[in-house]
Scaffold this active site. Structure first.
Site, PDB file in Angstrom:
ATOM      1  CB  SER A 136      -2.817 -14.801   5.868  1.00 59.35           C
ATOM      2  OG  SER A 136      -3.427 -14.237   6.660  1.00 59.35           O
ATOM      3  NE  ARG A 149      -2.780  -0.736   3.769  1.00 59.67           N
ATOM      4  CZ  ARG A 149      -2.676  -2.050   4.260  1.00 59.67           C
ATOM      5  NH1 ARG A 149      -2.922  -3.351   3.906  1.00 59.67           N
ATOM      6  NH2 ARG A 149      -2.230  -2.027   5.230  1.00 59.67           N
ATOM      7  CB  CYS A 202      -6.429 -16.820  18.154  1.00 52.25           C
ATOM      8  SG  CYS A 202      -4.635 -15.597  18.015  1.00 52.25           S
ATOM      9  N   PRO A 239      21.516  -3.273   9.633  1.00 55.60           N
ATOM     10  CG  PRO A 239      22.334  -1.750   8.912  1.00 55.60           C
ATOM     11  CD  PRO A 239      22.246  -2.586   9.525  1.00 55.60           C
TER      12      PRO A 239
END
Length: 556
Positions: free
Chosen positions: A41, A24, A45, A280
């Site tokens: 994905s 996005r 839970c 980094p």
């Protein structure tokens, strides 16, 4: 300018959120997401509730498929692909195809690690026997369901009584299995303080579940007819058709460690506020990272989906050139069991003691909504706060209705560094079926602010039970409830002087001793304490009244 090449290792909450957010923000970036499992994905839970049949269709647990990632976000998702090695100098990763074993190499400009956490499998004799399971993904659920059907299982042993253990308990109960829960600690839900979970422990036992606290598992043996014999200290072996090992999770840091990335003292990947590792060009998010506790400032690991998703978004922002930071976590969580809800946010009393932070606490027992409207349920709240400033440090709640709502309010209050005085002024929505004009949040604020203003000195039941010496040297504990209530449910070692008679019976109270007053929940004893304090007595009110006394852990 050449497009940025971003590789993301691991999906679910952190990795998937990072990938979608990055697209996005940057339409030109090349984004590849690698997942060693079959699903990129999924709602981890929700896994226990699929076992229990609450979620009927397996497909409902798949949040975004690889095809949807490709069509909606132009993100290349590669499942059954395990990232085996990172070459930081060359900025490449080595990838193994899980099915074929073939190796390949991919270059990155930015690398995001979201490997998650692995269920802990106790290193005990027999722990690799068939029928012993952990729960991490949909494939684990498929194996558990398949085993139950194949073995026509009727008996299950759950080792561990945290989030996963309790959720599996409830869902196996829905399926009609006979259940034994073994927990080595003296309480369920170790993330909470023990007195807040005692009513739930009682409810578990009322459901004919064999809950054994303080039980140490020592090993497993193959038994007759395909049973697993669970060996427990001080007990006969317990037979089970299947065993669920739910003793916690540990960060999956193998890839990071082998790449020479810094690992923190908690065992998680060390990151800064931008979710960057010690390299980094490499970020890390989710259950594998070490983050900062919002209250204590100390490093911690909080394997929850909410923080993982936020961390994924922050990593994406930073990679895309935006200023962003993860300010830490307060461990807000909730679990439901047999119609009861336990929830918490911020620090517990155990955490504050370990960190050496000063605190005060109050217990309140309120109704979930107006008492005159049908269906009001009692709710216990434990509020922890700074004894000087009143800043809210943590809260826990337990009840049948409205618990999550109140902890959500307190979680936001903690984020804004609010004080107990702010809770007094909190303006919350009210209609009789939803709340009260004086919401449980307000009542907790009133109780805490009364302490800080010096209107009442509170004391706690554990303080009284720890006192040594003769009865004459101890405070006199006065029950100020009506005589009928005190007779029906009294605390040994106390005397009853109802509030309505207190002013006329002051001569019965010793002025050379402290007087501690209690009632059912702490409200009437506050009134009594105000009377006695203004009459010159040294008086304290027992916070939470007899309702809190009944939840005191054994041995206190």
């Amino acid at each position: 300018m050449a497009s940025k090449r971003v590789l993301i290792v691991g999906g679910v909450a952190g990795g998937a959120a990072c990938a979608a957010r990055l697209r996005r923000l940057d339409e030109e970036a090349e984004i590849f997401l690698y997942e060693r499992g079959a699903d990129v994905s999924f709602a981890n839970c929700g896994l226990p509730y699929y076992v229990g049949g609450v979620i009927k269709a397996r497909q409902k647990l798949l949040l975004v498929t690889p095809e949807q990632f490709r069509d909606m976000f132009r993100i290349e998702v590669r499942t059954r692909q395990s990232v085996e090695r990172i070459d930081r100098k060359q900025q490449t990763v080595e990838i193994r195809n899980v099915q074929s074993g073939a190796l390949s190499t991919e270059r990155y400009d930015a690398l995001v690690l979201s490997p998650g956490a692995e269920p802990v499998r106790l290193p005990l004799p027999g722990s690799d026997l068939p029928g012993i399971f952990t729960l991490r993904n949909l494939e684990d659920v498929d194996r558990i369901n398949g085993w139950i059907e194949q073995k026509k299982a009727t008996r299950v042993v759950i080792v561990g009584a945290g989030y996963i253990g309790l959720e599996m308990l409830e869902n196996f109960h829905r399926r009609g299995l006979s259940i034994t829960v073994l927990e080595r600690l003296d309480q369920i839900m170790a993330v909470m303080d023990p007195e807040m979970v005692r009513p739930v422990e009682e409810e578990i036992r009322h459901r004919d579940v064999d809950l054994r606290l303080g039980s140490q598992v020592t090993g497993f043996q193959a038994g007759p007819d395909g049973l697993v014999m669970v060996q427990v200290t001080g007990s006969e072996p317990i037979p089970a058709h299947l065993v669920i090992m739910a003793v916690g999770v540990r960060p999956d840091v193998k890839l990071a460690r082998e790449a020479g990335l810094e690992i923190g003292p908690t065992g998680g990947i060390r990151v800064n506020e931008q979710m960057q590792t010690s390299d980094p060009a490499i970020w890390a998010v989710g259950d594998a990272v070490e983050i900062r506790d919002w209250i204590t400032g100390q490093p911690t690991i909080v394997p929850l989906a909410g923080p993982a998703g936020r961390q994924g978004r922050i990593a994406a922002d930073v990679i895309a050139g935006r200023a962003a930071r993860f300010r830490g976590t307060q461990g807000t969580g909730v679990v439901g069991l047999f119609g009861l809800t336990m929830a918490l946010t911020g620090a517990t009393e155990k955490t504050l003691q370990k960190a050496g932070m000063p605190y005060e606490k109050v217990y309140t027992h309120s109704l979930s909504h107006a008492g005159y409207y049908p269906g009001a349920e009692p709710m216990a709240i434990k509020l922890l706060f700074d004894p000087e400033t009143g800043r809210i440090l943590g809260a826990q709640a337990m009840g049948k209705e409205g618990v999550d709502k109140r902890i959500d309010v307190l979680a936001m209050a903690i984020q804004k560094q609010a004080t107990v005085y702010d809770l007094e002024e909190a303006e919350l929505c009210y209609a009789p079926q939803y709340g009260s004009a004086r919401d449980p949040i307000n009542i907790a604020g009133f109780a805490a602010a009364n302490v800080l203003r010096g209107d009442v000195d509170v004391v706690h039941w554990e303080d009284w039970q720890r006192l040594a010496g003769s009865e004459a040297e101890k405070p006199l504990v006065v029950d100020v409830r009506p005589a009928s209530a005190a007779a029906a449910d009294s605390v040994p070692g106390t005397v009853n002087i109802p509030l309505g008679e207190l002013r006329s019976r002051l001569g019965e109270l010793p002025r050379e001793r402290e007087v501690w007053v209690h009632c059912a929940v702490g409200r009437t004893s506050y009134f009594a304490a105000r009377i006695l304090a203004q009459k010159g007595f040294r008086v304290r009110s027992l916070s939470g009244g007899i309702t809190s006394y009944r939840t005191m852990p054994p041995g206190k």
